[in-house]
Design an enzyme around this catalytic site. Structure first.
Site, PDB file in Angstrom:
ATOM      1  N   ASP A 180      12.655  30.817 -12.020  1.00 29.00           N
ATOM      2  CA  ASP A 180      13.577  31.891 -11.642  1.00 29.00           C
ATOM      3  C   ASP A 180      13.269  32.361 -10.226  1.00 29.00           C
ATOM      4  OD1 ASP A 180      14.765  31.747 -14.078  1.00 29.00           O
ATOM      5  OD2 ASP A 180      13.974  33.626 -14.866  1.00 29.00           O
ATOM      6  N   GLU A 191      18.008  29.884 -23.784  1.00 24.95           N
ATOM      7  CA  GLU A 191      17.568  29.033 -24.882  1.00 24.95           C
ATOM      8  C   GLU A 191      17.593  29.765 -26.219  1.00 24.95           C
ATOM      9  OE1 GLU A 191      14.442  26.443 -22.130  1.00 24.95           O
ATOM     10  OE2 GLU A 191      13.761  28.260 -23.140  1.00 24.95           O
ATOM     11  N   THR A 242      14.862  20.155 -23.438  1.00 24.83           N
ATOM     12  CA  THR A 242      14.178  20.078 -22.151  1.00 24.83           C
ATOM     13  C   THR A 242      12.936  19.186 -22.225  1.00 24.83           C
ATOM     14  OG1 THR A 242      12.848  22.030 -22.643  1.00 24.83           O
ATOM     15  CG2 THR A 242      14.968  22.392 -21.578  1.00 24.83           C
ATOM     16  N   GLU A 247      17.385  17.627 -20.347  1.00 23.22           N
ATOM     17  CA  GLU A 247      17.112  18.216 -19.036  1.00 23.22           C
ATOM     18  C   GLU A 247      15.648  17.966 -18.700  1.00 23.22           C
ATOM     19  OE1 GLU A 247      17.881  22.377 -18.989  1.00 23.22           O
ATOM     20  OE2 GLU A 247      20.004  22.178 -19.536  1.00 23.22           O
ATOM     21  N   LEU A 297      10.892  20.844 -15.278  1.00 23.96           N
ATOM     22  CA  LEU A 297      10.387  21.233 -13.964  1.00 23.96           C
ATOM     23  C   LEU A 297      11.007  20.338 -12.902  1.00 23.96           C
ATOM     24  CD1 LEU A 297       6.595  21.571 -14.903  1.00 23.96           C
ATOM     25  CD2 LEU A 297       8.262  23.431 -14.664  1.00 23.96           C
TER      26      LEU A 297
END
Length: 535
Positions: A163, A247, A408, A446, A449
């Site tokens: 973020d 999520e 992820t 996805e 990182l």
């Protein structure tokens, strides 16, 4: 000779999807010593002057690309978190967005993912929606020929991994949460988390007469109505936010203010009065009213490891007792029911011929996966232990609504993680893939990182694309668009990665050779995108 933005995008799009990068590179380079160069120059000028012919070529290329992708995995790229200004009326760095979209198209990317922030769109008051900045982006994506995954982001941005900006919930929501702190998730020490409204009050009309789920559903309905002409054509997927970071989970490992650090086990979030009320009812129904006063008090703190605690320790910790089974079943069931409620709202809005599929993101909590209790997954709401599959119930819930499971950490390898924390991302991805397959839902992926190296790309290709048709992911979203992606070396590797994903079975050597041609052909465009993003 440098190309302008429109010329470079058009030339690159034609060869990147057709798969003849070397020929296109010669078109762009235009060597003056050959007759073919003269022909190439004439063709380029003619294409620039004849939009009808250019559109016909574009249609042919698009059809070829679509045929190719049926055998592979389409790649999307996440846009910057602050793509739209906080006022909601315009794009930030519009020149950078335009150049970046053209560059992505040149690489053969299928589309982009963008967060549609609740805190931006409905910031002025309940039912007052401003989608102007997003409309500009959708129009730009359509013009460029890119698809869009739109994320209904009902969470705060700021305080989690990656973020880079701060976008709070709508001010009128925050004001109500400040009046009644129990609308926020709460841990056993009374610490409040304002990233996402507590699911304990999903059915309570606490926001000007509306429940949180009604607020989410109204927002999605406004989005549908505003972008009706884009749905199914440009906007092909609606990812429905379900919790922190978008999520489906509890905010059990918040990084803000140093509360949690990797690889801590996190903490249960069930001590607001709405959650406690539900727990009390469940305990009384079980005939154990003494279990209804809160979560376990021997589960340690955010940064403990499983063996530091009584509850998560070994085979005989509290997690494996009758009480542990009761509490973890209730805690995880509350999360599943939250998913059911929000998805019911989403399908009521998008499920009737809207043309866009629905997806839900599940977190890749891979640390301490090798322990018996899987403590970090339990505090996040995934009742997954050595003896119990916690992802199959989630996949089945998504199946009931026809939603895709987006997961992820697909880029991670076990040996890259701290071995002492028993991190096992590869085994976790395999487990979730098996759950999705058993439930009959599509699996998308996805990277957790930002990674621009070939090793990470190899791992994603192996997990997502180099599989039998029934086991391939339905899509992969790359995190994230930014100046680093457009570094020349990173860009070349990324173009090769996209080709390997979208054309399953394409040899790595052939993909890298084609990528070299694309990188040469689009050098000026990529440089422009990188410079604009840094400004």
């Amino acid at each position: 000779m440098a190309l302008n933005l429109a010329q470079s995008a058009a030339a690159a799009a034609c060869f990147a999807t057709a798969g003849d990068a070397r020929r296109a590179a010669s078109v762009v380079a235009m060597p003056s010593s050959s007759s073919s160069a003269t022909t190439s120059l004439r063709m380029k000028r003619q294409a620039a002057c004849e939009p009808v012919a250019c559109r016909a070529v574009a249609r042919h290329v698009a059809a070829a690309a679509a045929s190719s992708r049926r055998n592979g995995v389409p790649v999307f790229v996440m846009m910057p978190l602050d793509t739209v200004s906080k006022c909601g009326s315009a794009l930030n760095r519009r020149k950078a967005v335009a150049a970046s979209l053209a560059a992505l198209k040149s690489a053969g990317v299928e589309g982009i993912m963008v967060d549609v922030w609740w805190g931006i769109v409905e910031s002025e008051g309940p039912g007052r929606y401003n989608f102007d900045g997003y409309m500009e982006l959708m129009e730009m994506a359509r013009k460029t020929g890119l698809k869009v995954q739109a994320v209904m982001s009902f969470h705060q941005c700021g305080g989690n991994v990656g973020d880079s900006v701060n976008i709070p919930l709508p001010r009128w929501v925050v004001e109500e949460m400040e009046k009644d702190n129990d609308l926020a998730y709460t841990d056993q020490w009374g610490r409040r988390n304002f990233e996402y409204i507590s699911l304990g009050c999903d059915a309570m009309p606490v926001f000007k007469g509306r429940t949180p789920v009604e607020c989410y559903t109204d927002f999605m309905r406004a989005f549908r109505d505003h972008f009706a002409s884009f749905l199914g054509d440009t906007i092909v997927e609606i990812q429905v936010g379900m919790g922190p970071a978008g999520e489906l989970r509890y905010p059990s490992y918040p990084e803000s203010n140093g509360t949690w650090r990797f690889p801590g086990i996190g903490a249960f979030q069930c001590n607001d009065r709405y959650m406690r009320s539900s727990l009390k009812v469940a305990a009384e129904a079980r005939g154990k009213p003494e279990w209804g006063h809160g979560g376990p008090t021997d589960a340690g703190g955010y940064n403990n490891w499983p063996e530091d605690t009584v509850f998560f320790r070994g085979d005989c910790g509290g997690w494996s007792t009758e009480y542990g089974e009761f509490f973890l079943s209730w805690y995880s069931q509350m999360l599943l029911e939250h998913g059911e409620r929000v998805l019911s709202g989403a399908t009521s809005v998008f499920g009737d011929g809207a043309g866009a599929k629905i997806s839900v993101k599940v977190a890749g909590i891979h640390w301490h996966y090798g322990t018996r209790s899987h403590a970090p997954e339990l505090t996040a709401g995934y009742y997954n232990t050595r003896h119990r599959d916690g992802y199959l119930p989630i996949a089945r819930m998504l199946a009931r609504h026809g939603a895709v499971l987006n997961f992820t950490c697909v880029e991670m390898r076990d040996h890259e993680q701290p071995q002492e924390a028993q991190c096992m991302p590869e085994a976790l991805v395999r487990q979730v893939a098996a759950a999705a397959r058993a439930a009959g839902v599509g699996l998308a992926g996805e990277n957790a990182l930002p990674r621009y190296d070939g090793t990470a790309h190899d791992q994603v290709v192996a997990a997502a694309a180099d599989r039998a048709a029934e086991d391939r992911m339905v899509a992969f979203t790359y995190l994230r668009m930014g100046p680093d992606l457009f570094h020349p070396d990173n860009w070349r590797r990324f173009v090769a990665f996209v080709r390997r994903m979208s054309e399953s079975g394409s040899p790595r050597e052939a993909a890298e050779s084609a990528a070299h041609g694309v990188a040469q052909a689009t050098g000026s465009l990529v440089h422009e995108a990188a410079v604009a993003l840094r400004s």
